[in-house]
Design a protein around this motif. Structure first.
Motif, PDB file in Angstrom:
ATOM      1  N   MET A 177       0.847  -1.362  -0.030  1.00 42.64           N
ATOM      2  CA  MET A 177      -0.169  -0.069   0.108  1.00 42.64           C
ATOM      3  C   MET A 177       0.728   1.371  -0.099  1.00 42.64           C
ATOM      4  O   MET A 177       2.017   1.237   0.647  1.00 42.64           O
ATOM      5  CB  MET A 177      -0.935   0.107   1.141  1.00 42.64           C
ATOM      6  CG  MET A 177      -2.305  -0.706   1.078  1.00 42.64           C
ATOM      7  SD  MET A 177      -3.670  -0.099   2.557  1.00 42.64           S
ATOM      8  CE  MET A 177      -2.577   0.031   3.774  1.00 42.64           C
ATOM      9  N   LYS A 178       0.517   2.251  -0.429  1.00 41.69           N
ATOM     10  CA  LYS A 178       0.886   3.650  -0.343  1.00 41.69           C
ATOM     11  C   LYS A 178       0.038   4.486   0.432  1.00 41.69           C
ATOM     12  O   LYS A 178      -1.084   4.603   0.074  1.00 41.69           O
ATOM     13  CB  LYS A 178       1.151   4.128  -1.807  1.00 41.69           C
ATOM     14  CG  LYS A 178       2.234   3.378  -2.835  1.00 41.69           C
ATOM     15  CD  LYS A 178       2.096   4.108  -4.245  1.00 41.69           C
ATOM     16  CE  LYS A 178       2.731   5.374  -4.337  1.00 41.69           C
ATOM     17  NZ  LYS A 178       2.843   5.775  -5.766  1.00 41.69           N
ATOM     18  N   ILE A 179       0.829   5.078   1.552  1.00 44.41           N
ATOM     19  CA  ILE A 179      -0.088   5.747   2.481  1.00 44.41           C
ATOM     20  C   ILE A 179       0.740   7.120   2.666  1.00 44.41           C
ATOM     21  O   ILE A 179       1.978   7.360   2.759  1.00 44.41           O
ATOM     22  CB  ILE A 179       0.111   5.267   3.944  1.00 44.41           C
ATOM     23  CG1 ILE A 179      -0.445   3.551   3.780  1.00 44.41           C
ATOM     24  CG2 ILE A 179      -0.551   5.658   4.887  1.00 44.41           C
ATOM     25  CD1 ILE A 179      -0.140   2.820   4.900  1.00 44.41           C
ATOM     26  N   GLY A 180      -0.325   8.352   2.811  1.00 46.04           N
ATOM     27  CA  GLY A 180       0.204   9.505   2.864  1.00 46.04           C
ATOM     28  C   GLY A 180       0.030   9.900   4.088  1.00 46.04           C
ATOM     29  O   GLY A 180      -1.394   9.947   4.681  1.00 46.04           O
ATOM     30  N   ILE A 181       0.777  10.647   4.883  1.00 46.11           N
ATOM     31  CA  ILE A 181       0.657  11.125   6.233  1.00 46.11           C
ATOM     32  C   ILE A 181       0.338  12.583   6.069  1.00 46.11           C
ATOM     33  O   ILE A 181       1.161  13.481   5.537  1.00 46.11           O
ATOM     34  CB  ILE A 181       1.798  10.872   7.239  1.00 46.11           C
ATOM     35  CG1 ILE A 181       2.112   9.431   7.034  1.00 46.11           C
ATOM     36  CG2 ILE A 181       1.580  11.287   8.494  1.00 46.11           C
ATOM     37  CD1 ILE A 181       0.977   8.465   7.642  1.00 46.11           C
ATOM     38  N   TYR A 182      -0.919  13.217   6.251  1.00 43.10           N
ATOM     39  CA  TYR A 182      -1.139  14.544   6.222  1.00 43.10           C
ATOM     40  C   TYR A 182      -1.402  15.180   7.592  1.00 43.10           C
ATOM     41  O   TYR A 182      -2.361  15.252   8.092  1.00 43.10           O
ATOM     42  CB  TYR A 182      -2.575  14.581   5.485  1.00 43.10           C
ATOM     43  CG  TYR A 182      -3.002  16.124   5.009  1.00 43.10           C
ATOM     44  CD1 TYR A 182      -1.964  17.115   4.765  1.00 43.10           C
ATOM     45  CD2 TYR A 182      -4.244  16.216   4.469  1.00 43.10           C
ATOM     46  CE1 TYR A 182      -2.424  18.333   4.494  1.00 43.10           C
ATOM     47  CE2 TYR A 182      -4.806  17.526   4.052  1.00 43.10           C
ATOM     48  CZ  TYR A 182      -3.822  18.440   4.160  1.00 43.10           C
ATOM     49  OH  TYR A 182      -4.341  19.938   3.555  1.00 43.10           O
ATOM     50  N   GLY A 183      -0.398  15.863   7.905  1.00 44.20           N
ATOM     51  CA  GLY A 183      -0.222  16.660   9.251  1.00 44.20           C
ATOM     52  C   GLY A 183      -0.767  17.687   9.124  1.00 44.20           C
ATOM     53  O   GLY A 183      -0.317  18.705   8.124  1.00 44.20           O
ATOM     54  N   SER A 184      -1.395  18.532  10.019  1.00 40.93           N
ATOM     55  CA  SER A 184      -1.949  20.138  10.072  1.00 40.93           C
ATOM     56  C   SER A 184      -2.687  20.456  11.131  1.00 40.93           C
ATOM     57  O   SER A 184      -2.667  19.239  12.225  1.00 40.93           O
ATOM     58  CB  SER A 184      -2.586  20.225   9.017  1.00 40.93           C
ATOM     59  OG  SER A 184      -3.121  21.723   8.893  1.00 40.93           O
ATOM     60  N   SER A 185      -2.772  21.704  11.680  1.00 38.79           N
ATOM     61  CA  SER A 185      -3.421  21.915  13.122  1.00 38.79           C
ATOM     62  C   SER A 185      -5.048  21.574  12.835  1.00 38.79           C
ATOM     63  O   SER A 185      -5.577  21.045  13.630  1.00 38.79           O
ATOM     64  CB  SER A 185      -3.382  23.393  12.981  1.00 38.79           C
ATOM     65  OG  SER A 185      -1.945  23.744  13.272  1.00 38.79           O
ATOM     66  N   PHE A 186      -5.436  21.706  11.593  1.00 35.95           N
ATOM     67  CA  PHE A 186      -6.881  21.302  11.508  1.00 35.95           C
ATOM     68  C   PHE A 186      -7.634  22.129  12.193  1.00 35.95           C
ATOM     69  O   PHE A 186      -8.463  21.598  13.241  1.00 35.95           O
ATOM     70  CB  PHE A 186      -7.188  19.766  11.389  1.00 35.95           C
ATOM     71  CG  PHE A 186      -6.303  19.010  10.401  1.00 35.95           C
ATOM     72  CD1 PHE A 186      -6.533  19.078   9.129  1.00 35.95           C
ATOM     73  CD2 PHE A 186      -5.672  17.999  10.808  1.00 35.95           C
ATOM     74  CE1 PHE A 186      -5.991  18.556   8.183  1.00 35.95           C
ATOM     75  CE2 PHE A 186      -4.759  17.325   9.777  1.00 35.95           C
ATOM     76  CZ  PHE A 186      -5.004  17.658   8.341  1.00 35.95           C
ATOM     77  N   ASP A 187      -7.532  23.393  12.269  1.00 35.28           N
ATOM     78  CA  ASP A 187      -8.374  24.376  13.308  1.00 35.28           C
ATOM     79  C   ASP A 187      -8.871  25.425  12.669  1.00 35.28           C
ATOM     80  O   ASP A 187      -8.518  26.539  12.844  1.00 35.28           O
ATOM     81  CB  ASP A 187      -7.091  24.854  14.198  1.00 35.28           C
ATOM     82  CG  ASP A 187      -7.358  25.608  15.500  1.00 35.28           C
ATOM     83  OD1 ASP A 187      -8.574  25.377  15.843  1.00 35.28           O
ATOM     84  OD2 ASP A 187      -6.660  26.353  16.035  1.00 35.28           O
ATOM     85  N   PRO A 188      -9.874  25.105  12.182  1.00 33.92           N
ATOM     86  CA  PRO A 188     -10.608  23.827  11.996  1.00 33.92           C
ATOM     87  C   PRO A 188     -10.463  23.166  10.687  1.00 33.92           C
ATOM     88  O   PRO A 188      -9.507  23.767   9.647  1.00 33.92           O
ATOM     89  CB  PRO A 188     -12.075  24.292  11.907  1.00 33.92           C
ATOM     90  CG  PRO A 188     -12.259  25.235  11.127  1.00 33.92           C
ATOM     91  CD  PRO A 188     -11.040  26.221  11.615  1.00 33.92           C
ATOM     92  N   VAL A 189     -10.767  21.996  10.395  1.00 34.43           N
ATOM     93  CA  VAL A 189     -10.528  21.110   9.122  1.00 34.43           C
ATOM     94  C   VAL A 189     -11.329  22.010   8.190  1.00 34.43           C
ATOM     95  O   VAL A 189     -12.383  22.363   8.386  1.00 34.43           O
ATOM     96  CB  VAL A 189     -10.771  19.940   9.288  1.00 34.43           C
ATOM     97  CG1 VAL A 189     -12.284  19.436   9.693  1.00 34.43           C
ATOM     98  CG2 VAL A 189     -10.369  18.955   7.839  1.00 34.43           C
ATOM     99  N   THR A 190     -10.973  22.163   6.905  1.00 35.75           N
ATOM    100  CA  THR A 190     -11.569  22.921   5.707  1.00 35.75           C
ATOM    101  C   THR A 190     -11.763  21.928   4.544  1.00 35.75           C
ATOM    102  O   THR A 190     -11.357  21.038   4.486  1.00 35.75           O
ATOM    103  CB  THR A 190     -10.655  24.247   5.372  1.00 35.75           C
ATOM    104  OG1 THR A 190      -9.629  23.688   4.633  1.00 35.75           O
ATOM    105  CG2 THR A 190     -10.225  25.001   6.550  1.00 35.75           C
TER     106      THR A 190
END
Length: 203
Positions: free
Chosen positions: A1-14
Protein backbone atom coordinates in the motif's frame (compact mmCIF):
# COMPACT_ATOMS: atom_id res chain seq x y z
CA UNK A 1 0.00 0.00 0.00
CA UNK A 2 0.97 3.62 -0.51
CA UNK A 3 0.03 5.76 2.49
CA UNK A 4 0.16 9.54 2.79
CA UNK A 5 0.57 11.18 6.21
CA UNK A 6 -1.19 14.55 6.20
CA UNK A 7 -0.27 16.55 9.29
CA UNK A 8 -1.82 19.91 10.10
CA UNK A 9 -3.45 21.90 12.87
CA UNK A 10 -6.89 21.33 11.33
CA UNK A 11 -8.14 24.29 13.36
CA UNK A 12 -10.69 23.82 11.87
CA UNK A 13 -10.48 21.25 9.08
CA UNK A 14 -11.63 22.86 5.81
CA UNK A 15 -12.89 21.76 2.42
CA UNK A 16 -9.47 22.72 1.05
CA UNK A 17 -7.83 20.17 3.35
CA UNK A 18 -10.20 17.50 2.02
CA UNK A 19 -9.73 18.57 -1.58
CA UNK A 20 -5.95 18.63 -1.19
CA UNK A 21 -5.92 15.12 0.27
CA UNK A 22 -8.16 13.90 -2.54
CA UNK A 23 -5.98 15.50 -5.22
CA UNK A 24 -2.78 14.09 -3.75
CA UNK A 25 -4.30 10.62 -3.39
CA UNK A 26 -5.47 10.66 -7.01
CA UNK A 27 -2.24 12.01 -8.49
CA UNK A 28 0.07 9.82 -6.41
CA UNK A 29 -2.11 6.70 -6.44
CA UNK A 30 -2.31 6.56 -2.65
CA UNK A 31 -4.34 3.81 -1.00
CA UNK A 32 -4.84 5.73 2.22
CA UNK A 33 -4.46 9.28 3.56
CA UNK A 34 -3.97 9.59 7.31
CA UNK A 35 -5.10 12.91 8.78
CA UNK A 36 -2.75 13.68 11.66
CA UNK A 37 -3.81 16.64 13.84
CA UNK A 38 -0.88 18.20 15.68
CA UNK A 39 -0.69 18.43 19.46
CA UNK A 40 -1.90 21.60 21.17
CA UNK A 41 1.07 21.22 23.53
CA UNK A 42 3.56 22.17 20.82
CA UNK A 43 5.32 25.46 21.52
CA UNK A 44 5.46 26.40 17.83
CA UNK A 45 1.68 26.18 17.41
CA UNK A 46 -0.92 28.65 18.62
CA UNK A 47 -4.16 26.75 18.46
CA UNK A 48 -7.60 28.26 18.92
CA UNK A 49 -9.62 25.37 20.28
CA UNK A 50 -9.10 22.12 22.17
CA UNK A 51 -7.63 18.88 20.90
CA UNK A 52 -11.01 17.25 21.55
CA UNK A 53 -12.89 19.67 19.28
CA UNK A 54 -10.29 19.45 16.49
CA UNK A 55 -10.26 15.65 16.72
CA UNK A 56 -14.07 15.47 16.60
CA UNK A 57 -14.23 17.76 13.56
CA UNK A 58 -11.59 15.82 11.61
CA UNK A 59 -13.48 12.58 12.22
CA UNK A 60 -16.77 14.18 11.14
CA UNK A 61 -15.16 15.60 8.01
CA UNK A 62 -13.72 12.30 6.76
CA UNK A 63 -16.35 9.81 7.89
CA UNK A 64 -17.84 9.28 4.42
CA UNK A 65 -14.54 8.65 2.62
CA UNK A 66 -13.08 5.15 2.94
CA UNK A 67 -9.73 6.48 1.69
CA UNK A 68 -9.33 8.77 4.70
CA UNK A 69 -8.38 7.87 8.25
CA UNK A 70 -7.65 9.97 11.35
CA UNK A 71 -4.85 9.25 13.78
CA UNK A 72 -4.20 10.95 17.14
CA UNK A 73 -0.57 9.83 17.53
CA UNK A 74 0.89 13.35 17.76
CA UNK A 75 -1.90 14.57 20.03
CA UNK A 76 -0.85 11.94 22.58
CA UNK A 77 2.85 12.83 22.57
CA UNK A 78 4.57 15.11 25.03
CA UNK A 79 5.34 18.50 23.50
CA UNK A 80 9.11 18.09 23.82
CA UNK A 81 9.00 14.78 21.97
CA UNK A 82 6.99 15.69 18.87
CA UNK A 83 9.18 15.64 15.77
CA UNK A 84 8.22 14.74 12.21
CA UNK A 85 11.20 12.41 12.00
CA UNK A 86 9.93 10.43 15.01
CA UNK A 87 6.33 10.50 13.75
CA UNK A 88 7.31 9.04 10.39
CA UNK A 89 9.43 6.38 12.09
CA UNK A 90 6.34 5.45 14.11
CA UNK A 91 4.21 5.01 10.98
CA UNK A 92 6.98 3.11 9.20
CA UNK A 93 6.96 0.64 12.11
CA UNK A 94 3.16 0.53 12.05
CA UNK A 95 3.11 -0.23 8.30
CA UNK A 96 6.43 -2.04 7.71
CA UNK A 97 5.41 -3.46 4.33
CA UNK A 98 3.96 -0.23 2.91
CA UNK A 99 5.31 2.96 1.32
CA UNK A 100 4.90 5.96 3.62
CA UNK A 101 4.85 9.53 2.26
CA UNK A 102 4.77 12.76 4.23
CA UNK A 103 2.43 15.28 2.58
CA UNK A 104 3.52 18.90 2.92
CA UNK A 105 3.62 22.28 1.23
CA UNK A 106 6.60 23.73 -0.62
CA UNK A 107 7.10 26.26 2.20
CA UNK A 108 7.97 23.41 4.57
CA UNK A 109 10.36 21.96 1.99
CA UNK A 110 12.23 25.28 2.14
CA UNK A 111 12.50 25.04 5.92
CA UNK A 112 13.76 21.44 5.82
CA UNK A 113 16.27 22.35 3.11
CA UNK A 114 17.56 25.13 5.32
CA UNK A 115 18.08 22.67 8.17
CA UNK A 116 15.42 24.25 10.38
CA UNK A 117 13.73 20.95 11.31
CA UNK A 118 14.89 18.55 14.00
CA UNK A 119 17.33 15.97 12.57
CA UNK A 120 16.79 17.29 9.04
CA UNK A 121 19.47 15.00 7.61
CA UNK A 122 17.88 11.83 9.00
CA UNK A 123 14.40 13.06 8.14
CA UNK A 124 15.23 13.49 4.45
CA UNK A 125 17.48 10.43 4.25
CA UNK A 126 14.93 7.99 5.67
CA UNK A 127 11.62 9.22 4.24
CA UNK A 128 9.66 10.13 1.13
CA UNK A 129 7.74 13.33 0.59
CA UNK A 130 4.82 14.55 -1.48
CA UNK A 131 5.33 18.28 -1.87
CA UNK A 132 2.49 20.55 -2.98
CA UNK A 133 3.16 23.74 -4.87
CA UNK A 134 2.80 27.07 -3.12
CA UNK A 135 2.54 30.40 -4.86
CA UNK A 136 5.91 32.00 -5.64
CA UNK A 137 7.97 28.96 -4.58
CA UNK A 138 10.02 27.18 -7.26
CA UNK A 139 10.26 23.66 -5.81
CA UNK A 140 13.00 22.50 -8.18
CA UNK A 141 15.06 25.57 -7.28
CA UNK A 142 14.53 24.93 -3.57
CA UNK A 143 15.92 21.40 -4.00
CA UNK A 144 18.85 22.44 -6.19
CA UNK A 145 19.86 25.27 -3.80
CA UNK A 146 19.94 23.02 -0.73
CA UNK A 147 22.87 20.57 -0.42
CA UNK A 148 20.75 18.50 1.99
CA UNK A 149 17.82 18.13 -0.42
CA UNK A 150 19.71 17.73 -3.68
CA UNK A 151 22.02 15.06 -2.26
CA UNK A 152 19.00 12.95 -1.34
CA UNK A 153 17.07 13.62 -4.55
CA UNK A 154 17.21 10.14 -6.04
CA UNK A 155 14.04 10.45 -8.09
CA UNK A 156 11.93 8.80 -5.38
CA UNK A 157 12.39 11.00 -2.31
CA UNK A 158 10.39 14.01 -3.53
CA UNK A 159 7.15 13.78 -5.47
CA UNK A 160 6.37 17.36 -6.55
CA UNK A 161 2.75 18.27 -7.25
CA UNK A 162 1.37 21.40 -8.84
CA UNK A 163 -2.25 21.28 -7.76
CA UNK A 164 -3.26 23.34 -10.78
CA UNK A 165 -5.63 25.54 -8.79
CA UNK A 166 -4.82 28.08 -6.10
CA UNK A 167 -7.20 27.39 -3.25
CA UNK A 168 -5.88 29.42 -0.37
CA UNK A 169 -8.95 29.56 1.88
CA UNK A 170 -7.28 29.12 5.24
CA UNK A 171 -8.40 27.96 8.65
CA UNK A 172 -7.54 31.42 9.99
CA UNK A 173 -9.94 33.02 7.48
CA UNK A 174 -12.71 30.72 8.66
CA UNK A 175 -11.93 31.43 12.32
CA UNK A 176 -12.08 35.16 11.62
CA UNK A 177 -15.43 34.78 9.90
CA UNK A 178 -16.89 32.95 12.89
CA UNK A 179 -15.40 35.51 15.28
CA UNK A 180 -16.91 38.43 13.34
CA UNK A 181 -20.25 36.63 12.90
CA UNK A 182 -19.58 36.23 9.18
CA UNK A 183 -20.74 33.30 7.06
CA UNK A 184 -18.07 30.70 6.18
CA UNK A 185 -20.63 27.92 5.81
CA UNK A 186 -19.53 26.38 2.51
CA UNK A 187 -15.79 26.61 3.18
CA UNK A 188 -15.83 23.60 5.52
CA UNK A 189 -17.86 20.40 5.84
CA UNK A 190 -21.47 21.03 6.90
CA UNK A 191 -21.11 18.75 9.94
CA UNK A 192 -18.11 20.78 11.15
CA UNK A 193 -19.91 24.06 10.48
CA UNK A 194 -22.85 22.94 12.62
CA UNK A 195 -20.51 21.59 15.31
CA UNK A 196 -18.70 24.94 15.57
CA UNK A 197 -22.01 26.80 15.81
CA UNK A 198 -23.36 24.39 18.42
CA UNK A 199 -20.26 24.57 20.64
CA UNK A 200 -19.66 28.29 19.97
CA UNK A 201 -16.05 27.69 18.93
CA UNK A 202 -13.96 30.61 17.58
CA UNK A 203 -16.31 33.23 19.04
Amino acid sequence: MKIGIYGSSFDPVTNVHLWTASTVAHRCKLDKVIFLPCSSKRKDKQLHTTDEHRWNMVNMAIQNNALYEANDYEMKQEAWDVYTEKTLAHFSELYPDDEIYFIMGADLLEDIGAGKWHNSEELVRDNRFIVMARNDIDMLKVISHSPLLRNHDDGHTFHLIDKGLAMEISSSYIRDEFAMEGEPRYLLPESCYQYIKEHEIYK
